[in-house]
Design a protein around this motif. Structure first.
Motif, PDB file in Angstrom:
ATOM      1  N   ALA A  39      32.624 -24.381 -29.149  1.00  0.00           N
ATOM      2  CA  ALA A  39      32.932 -24.139 -27.782  1.00  0.00           C
ATOM      3  C   ALA A  39      33.601 -22.918 -27.677  1.00  0.00           C
ATOM      4  O   ALA A  39      33.361 -21.997 -26.932  1.00  0.00           O
ATOM      5  CB  ALA A  39      33.726 -25.066 -26.912  1.00  0.00           C
ATOM      6  N   ASP A  40      34.622 -22.575 -28.383  1.00  0.00           N
ATOM      7  CA  ASP A  40      35.419 -21.425 -28.574  1.00  0.00           C
ATOM      8  C   ASP A  40      34.617 -20.103 -28.880  1.00  0.00           C
ATOM      9  O   ASP A  40      34.343 -19.144 -28.173  1.00  0.00           O
ATOM     10  CB  ASP A  40      36.604 -21.478 -29.663  1.00  0.00           C
ATOM     11  N   LEU A  41      33.690 -20.550 -30.005  1.00  0.00           N
ATOM     12  CA  LEU A  41      32.975 -19.491 -30.638  1.00  0.00           C
ATOM     13  C   LEU A  41      31.696 -18.790 -29.657  1.00  0.00           C
ATOM     14  O   LEU A  41      31.735 -17.401 -29.120  1.00  0.00           O
ATOM     15  CB  LEU A  41      32.171 -19.805 -31.775  1.00  0.00           C
ATOM     16  N   PHE A  42      31.142 -19.720 -29.068  1.00  0.00           N
ATOM     17  CA  PHE A  42      30.304 -19.327 -27.758  1.00  0.00           C
ATOM     18  C   PHE A  42      30.940 -18.423 -26.580  1.00  0.00           C
ATOM     19  O   PHE A  42      30.366 -17.690 -26.159  1.00  0.00           O
ATOM     20  CB  PHE A  42      29.256 -20.452 -27.281  1.00  0.00           C
ATOM     21  N   ALA A  43      32.058 -19.361 -26.104  1.00  0.00           N
ATOM     22  CA  ALA A  43      32.812 -18.726 -25.095  1.00  0.00           C
ATOM     23  C   ALA A  43      33.335 -17.440 -25.103  1.00  0.00           C
ATOM     24  O   ALA A  43      32.966 -16.213 -24.360  1.00  0.00           O
ATOM     25  CB  ALA A  43      34.063 -19.329 -24.543  1.00  0.00           C
ATOM     26  N   LYS A  44      33.956 -17.129 -26.401  1.00  0.00           N
ATOM     27  CA  LYS A  44      34.591 -15.713 -26.914  1.00  0.00           C
ATOM     28  C   LYS A  44      33.482 -14.543 -27.007  1.00  0.00           C
ATOM     29  O   LYS A  44      33.347 -13.566 -26.638  1.00  0.00           O
ATOM     30  CB  LYS A  44      35.207 -15.863 -27.945  1.00  0.00           C
ATOM     31  N   VAL A  45      32.080 -15.189 -27.498  1.00  0.00           N
ATOM     32  CA  VAL A  45      31.143 -14.268 -27.733  1.00  0.00           C
ATOM     33  C   VAL A  45      30.434 -13.654 -26.594  1.00  0.00           C
ATOM     34  O   VAL A  45      30.242 -12.549 -25.932  1.00  0.00           O
ATOM     35  CB  VAL A  45      30.029 -14.939 -28.583  1.00  0.00           C
ATOM     36  N   THR A  46      30.509 -14.668 -25.436  1.00  0.00           N
ATOM     37  CA  THR A  46      29.957 -14.203 -24.077  1.00  0.00           C
ATOM     38  C   THR A  46      30.980 -13.433 -23.302  1.00  0.00           C
ATOM     39  O   THR A  46      30.536 -12.541 -22.753  1.00  0.00           O
ATOM     40  CB  THR A  46      29.733 -15.657 -23.311  1.00  0.00           C
ATOM     41  N   GLN A  47      32.261 -13.741 -23.502  1.00  0.00           N
ATOM     42  CA  GLN A  47      33.303 -12.964 -22.892  1.00  0.00           C
ATOM     43  C   GLN A  47      33.203 -11.450 -23.468  1.00  0.00           C
ATOM     44  O   GLN A  47      33.282 -10.721 -22.859  1.00  0.00           O
ATOM     45  CB  GLN A  47      34.682 -13.451 -23.264  1.00  0.00           C
ATOM     46  N   TYR A  48      33.043 -11.352 -24.750  1.00  0.00           N
ATOM     47  CA  TYR A  48      33.175 -10.126 -25.289  1.00  0.00           C
ATOM     48  C   TYR A  48      31.859  -9.214 -25.077  1.00  0.00           C
ATOM     49  O   TYR A  48      31.676  -8.186 -24.761  1.00  0.00           O
ATOM     50  CB  TYR A  48      33.051 -10.227 -26.715  1.00  0.00           C
ATOM     51  N   ALA A  49      30.590  -9.914 -25.008  1.00  0.00           N
ATOM     52  CA  ALA A  49      29.222  -9.418 -24.373  1.00  0.00           C
ATOM     53  C   ALA A  49      29.793  -8.801 -22.956  1.00  0.00           C
ATOM     54  O   ALA A  49      29.140  -7.761 -22.540  1.00  0.00           O
ATOM     55  CB  ALA A  49      28.245 -10.204 -24.320  1.00  0.00           C
ATOM     56  N   ASN A  50      30.294  -9.522 -21.980  1.00  0.00           N
ATOM     57  CA  ASN A  50      30.657  -9.079 -20.681  1.00  0.00           C
ATOM     58  C   ASN A  50      31.713  -7.857 -20.799  1.00  0.00           C
ATOM     59  O   ASN A  50      31.631  -7.105 -19.892  1.00  0.00           O
ATOM     60  CB  ASN A  50      31.278 -10.337 -19.877  1.00  0.00           C
ATOM     61  N   VAL A  51      32.665  -7.900 -21.668  1.00  0.00           N
ATOM     62  CA  VAL A  51      33.517  -6.741 -21.925  1.00  0.00           C
ATOM     63  C   VAL A  51      32.547  -5.555 -22.187  1.00  0.00           C
ATOM     64  O   VAL A  51      32.877  -4.336 -21.564  1.00  0.00           O
ATOM     65  CB  VAL A  51      34.442  -6.979 -23.118  1.00  0.00           C
ATOM     66  N   LEU A  52      31.696  -5.468 -22.922  1.00  0.00           N
ATOM     67  CA  LEU A  52      30.927  -4.451 -23.146  1.00  0.00           C
ATOM     68  C   LEU A  52      30.063  -3.939 -22.143  1.00  0.00           C
ATOM     69  O   LEU A  52      29.691  -2.625 -21.802  1.00  0.00           O
ATOM     70  CB  LEU A  52      29.850  -4.593 -24.466  1.00  0.00           C
ATOM     71  N   HIS A  53      29.395  -5.062 -21.358  1.00  0.00           N
ATOM     72  CA  HIS A  53      28.582  -4.328 -20.172  1.00  0.00           C
ATOM     73  C   HIS A  53      29.565  -3.924 -19.269  1.00  0.00           C
ATOM     74  O   HIS A  53      29.235  -2.883 -18.463  1.00  0.00           O
ATOM     75  CB  HIS A  53      28.184  -5.736 -19.482  1.00  0.00           C
ATOM     76  N   ALA A  54      31.029  -4.015 -19.125  1.00  0.00           N
ATOM     77  CA  ALA A  54      31.804  -3.703 -18.180  1.00  0.00           C
ATOM     78  C   ALA A  54      32.063  -2.481 -18.631  1.00  0.00           C
ATOM     79  O   ALA A  54      32.230  -1.480 -17.439  1.00  0.00           O
ATOM     80  CB  ALA A  54      32.942  -4.628 -17.882  1.00  0.00           C
ATOM     81  N   LEU A  55      31.906  -2.170 -19.862  1.00  0.00           N
ATOM     82  CA  LEU A  55      32.205  -0.851 -20.317  1.00  0.00           C
ATOM     83  C   LEU A  55      30.978   0.198 -20.303  1.00  0.00           C
ATOM     84  O   LEU A  55      31.104   1.218 -20.726  1.00  0.00           O
ATOM     85  CB  LEU A  55      32.743  -0.712 -21.725  1.00  0.00           C
ATOM     86  N   GLY A  56      29.812  -0.358 -19.689  1.00  0.00           N
ATOM     87  CA  GLY A  56      28.837   0.546 -19.405  1.00  0.00           C
ATOM     88  C   GLY A  56      27.604   0.140 -20.431  1.00  0.00           C
ATOM     89  O   GLY A  56      26.688   1.013 -20.458  1.00  0.00           O
ATOM     90  N   MET A  57      27.880  -0.684 -21.329  1.00  0.00           N
ATOM     91  CA  MET A  57      26.527  -0.617 -22.305  1.00  0.00           C
ATOM     92  C   MET A  57      25.571  -1.612 -21.877  1.00  0.00           C
ATOM     93  O   MET A  57      25.827  -2.347 -21.014  1.00  0.00           O
ATOM     94  CB  MET A  57      27.422  -1.407 -23.847  1.00  0.00           C
ATOM     95  N   SER A  58      24.273  -0.997 -22.171  1.00  0.00           N
ATOM     96  CA  SER A  58      23.116  -1.972 -21.960  1.00  0.00           C
ATOM     97  C   SER A  58      22.390  -2.129 -23.140  1.00  0.00           C
ATOM     98  O   SER A  58      23.096  -1.838 -24.408  1.00  0.00           O
ATOM     99  CB  SER A  58      22.395  -0.876 -21.071  1.00  0.00           C
ATOM    100  N   LYS A  59      21.346  -2.806 -23.250  1.00  0.00           N
ATOM    101  CA  LYS A  59      20.590  -3.560 -24.221  1.00  0.00           C
ATOM    102  C   LYS A  59      20.326  -2.381 -25.200  1.00  0.00           C
ATOM    103  O   LYS A  59      20.443  -2.758 -26.590  1.00  0.00           O
ATOM    104  CB  LYS A  59      19.403  -4.207 -23.835  1.00  0.00           C
ATOM    105  N   ASP A  60      20.112  -1.239 -25.135  1.00  0.00           N
ATOM    106  CA  ASP A  60      19.767  -0.013 -26.117  1.00  0.00           C
ATOM    107  C   ASP A  60      21.098   0.766 -26.478  1.00  0.00           C
ATOM    108  O   ASP A  60      20.778   1.639 -27.226  1.00  0.00           O
ATOM    109  CB  ASP A  60      18.718   0.931 -25.402  1.00  0.00           C
ATOM    110  N   ASP A  61      22.183   0.449 -26.069  1.00  0.00           N
ATOM    111  CA  ASP A  61      23.429   1.033 -26.566  1.00  0.00           C
ATOM    112  C   ASP A  61      23.959   0.341 -27.620  1.00  0.00           C
ATOM    113  O   ASP A  61      23.805  -0.811 -28.024  1.00  0.00           O
ATOM    114  CB  ASP A  61      24.592   1.090 -25.356  1.00  0.00           C
TER     115      ASP A  61
END
Length: 655
Positions: free
Chosen positions: A83-105
């Motif tokens: 549960a931790d692993l998936f939650a933290k992976v999801t959070q970090y993906a959202n961090v990168l999205h907030a920094l402006g990353m898209s699927k090709d970045d």
């Protein structure tokens, strides 16, 4: 971690059962039985993110990762559940999205092996493209990799210890114009009050994570199997590193096939001691374990380079009740020097190895010590980590890397005079170059020109591996095509010499290379590192080998004793350095012969150096006569070496 709504409450990712082995594979017929079911019926997940989600739903609070803070298994550790692993992976993906990353970045990772590495791999590939970096590469190569990928974000370790991560990251930031953000991972145990102030564009990971939800991808992205998941670099030890593009579907296939053939079970506990920047630790060992529900133990940031981990290896197995372990042959050689003592290793059922040839004596030593065989796997960056593997239910002699994966095509073809594959398949039992077509073959290098050289005209991946199929259809590996020793047109398999010399009880490692020769082109020589406390002469080893090598032309012409084998960062013996040492030894012998013929005293002779990067360099003393220099030049010119240079020192004997 923020409060989490169960991921299944959202419509993405879809919920599927985690991967599970469906039969015990013992023969090639078992592989063919697996192939009777179409892949799309057994591979439901489209991405690594879906694999983690499926395990989160199935296993929840079960440990996914235990990170050892020291090499003592009874010492402090940090545990992440599924549960931790998936939650933290999801959070970090959202961090990168907030920094402006898209699927090709691209987000690059410059970390030791730590828990946060999982974020830089799977969180980054859920938001865009992950680019793991080998921290031990030179900074100019790291810069070239960042500039080639156009990485926007760098995830790095916030400490200068060991590989100088933090200072290196700050310098890379200045040299890679595409980098817009650097994310700092706080070293474990750091006092929050003592953390440094950061410049604009540089962020603390925990601060960014706290601002993001952990139960959904804010971007709304639906990852497709053909999307690029990561760039793994290859060829970083010589020449310009190349970036291999991996798809999500290719990584999922590697997981599915590995689980089926190796019979990986959710009850397993594994030690993952392979670097996370390498496909062995990430795609051969890491992701398949997560996809099944295995509990993985990471033995400190230094992994098997930590002497305390090696000393406590058997106690680690006992403490965590490890079932699956492994490592490159150099690691296994180190741990077999450690007495098991009173450690209870009865939980152990599987040991795997890869990345380098397994010496037969090491295989026998491991079996005597543990009662288990070592199972070899062949993999490469261009096949998303795994190409062939030896199942738990089967075994073979050292050098047998097992069966091809289900739904993979493999050919073994003859080599032309330039070392390139032909379109002519070899006869059964005959060695040749191995070619592949498979769902996990990479999507090509980032540079299209590199991709053209990697495939045949009809689309087969050229592995560069040499081997043959035995009567059980197992691939018997003999080495790399570039490592063949060619003596007067006669191909000599270096493994034959390495096995012969390596069978001597005093030998820890043996590596055969071709030494340049004016007449034969190359002559076989062997470099040897002895086991601690052992002594033996080169002459005794040559005689020992001669009794075990049938063909006289293949018998070693020289054995060199060295203190330690040169190694790559992932534990492979680095043969380019050995070839340079062999060339230097030959050149020194030639110079000595010319000098004696010219009556030149030893103190007035030139100094010779040969390196992989510079080639052969001869420093002539300032007082040397022109005739003497010309005689040296003419004698060395007979050697088949591309780069030769003779320079004059200003003062006699000065390099």
């Amino acid at each position: 971690m923020t409060a989490s709504t169960p991921a299944a409450a959202h419509d993405y990712p879809p919920v599927h059962p985690p991967l599970r082995a469906t039969r015990v594979v013992r023969t090639m017929d078992d592989i063919r039985e697996l192939e009777k079911t179409p892949l799309d019926q057994v591979m439901k997940a489209q991405s690594s993110y879906e694999l983690l989600h499926n395990s989160r739903v199935a296993f929840g609070d079960k440990p996914a990762l235990t990170f050892m803070l020291t090499g003592d298994p009874t010492g402090p550790s940090i545990v992440w559940t599924y549960a931790d692993l998936f939650a933290k992976v999801t959070q970090y993906a959202n961090v990168l999205h907030a920094l402006g990353m898209s699927k090709d970045d691209v987000q690059a990772v410059l970390l030791p092996s730590c828990l946060e590495y999982q974020l830089g791999l799977w969180g980054a590939s859920a938001a865009g493209i992950a680019q793991p970096l080998n921290p031990l590469l030179t900074e100019d190569k790291l810069v070239s990799l960042l500039n080639a990928s156009g990485a926007k974000v760098l995830l790095t370790w916030g400490d200068a210890a060991e590989a100088d991560y933090w200072n290196k990251a700050m310098r890379l930031r200045e040299q890679a114009p595409s980098l817009q953000h650097v994310i700092r991972v706080a070293p474990y145990g750091e006092d929050p009050a003592a953390r440094p102030a950061l410049p604009a564009g540089v962020h603390h990971l925990d601060v960014l994570m706290a601002a993001q939800p952990d139960d959904r991808l804010v971007s709304g992205r639906r990852i497709q199997s053909g999307d690029i998941a990561s760039y793994f670099h290859t060829g970083g030890t010589t020449g310009a590193p190349k970036l291999a593009r991996h798809t999500h579907g290719g990584q999922v296939y590697t997981c599915w096939a590995s689980v089926q053939v190796r019979n990986v079970l959710p009850e397993d506990v594994s030690i993952n001691g392979s670097p996370q920047f390498h496909v062995a630790g990430t795609l051969a060992g890491g992701l398949p374990s997560f996809a099944v529900g295995v509990h993985s133990v990471v033995p400190t940031t230094q992994l098997f380079r930590n002497p305390e981990v090696i000393r406590n290896y058997w106690k680690i197995i006992e403490h965590f009740k490890v079932t699956n372990t492994g490592g490159v042959p150099t690691v296994l050689a180190a741990v077999t020097q450690v007495p098991i003592g009173d450690a209870d290793i009865s939980s152990l059922r599987y040991c795997g190895t890869g990345a380098a040839m397994l010496p037969p004596e090491l295989a026998a030593r491991w079996e005597r010590l543990t009662g288990h065989k070592i199972h070899e796997t062949l993999g490469m960056t261009e096949t998303s980590g795994v190409s062939t593997t030896t199942p738990l239910g089967a075994s073979g002699p050292a050098g047998s890397v097992g069966f091809r994966l289900p739904h993979m095509q493999m050919r073994i073809v003859r080599m032309d005079e330039h070392g390139q594959p032909t379109d002519e398949d070899v006869a059964p039992g005959e060695p040749g170059i191995v070619l592949y077509k498979a769902p996990n073959v990479f999507a090509g290098y980032l540079n299209p020109k590199d991709t053209e050289k990697a495939f045949t005209a009809d689309g087969w991946l050229i592995t560069g591996d040499m081997g043959f199929l035995d009567e059980q259809e197992r691939l018997q590996l003999s080495g790399r095509s570039k490592d063949l020793i060619i003596r007067s047109g006669h191909n000599i398999d270096p493994k034959v010499l390495e096995d012969a010399v390596g069978a001597h009880p005093a030998v820890q490692f043996a590596a055969a290379v071709g030494a340049p020769d004016a007449y034969a082109g190359e002559l076989p020589v062997v470099f040897v590192a002895l086991r601690p406390g052992e002594q033996v002469t080169p002459e005794a080893l040559m005689a020992f080998a001669a009794e075990r090598v049938d063909e006289p032309p293949a018998r070693p012409k020289r054995v060199y004793l060295i203190d330690a084998m040169p190694m790559t960062n992932v534990g492979k013996i680095y043969k380019p350095e050995l070839r340079a040492l062999a060339a230097q030894a030959v050149a020194e012998q030639i110079v000595a012969q010319v000098s004696e013929a010219q009556g030149v005293a030893e103190a007035d002779r030139p100094q010779v150096r040969c390196t992989e990067a510079e080639g052969l360099l001869v420093h002539m003393p300032a007082q040397a006569s022109a005739a003497y220099e010309e005689a040296v030049r003419a004698a060395l010119a007979e050697l088949p070496l591309k780069n030769q240079k003779i320079v004059r020192s200003r003062v006699a004997g000065v390099n």
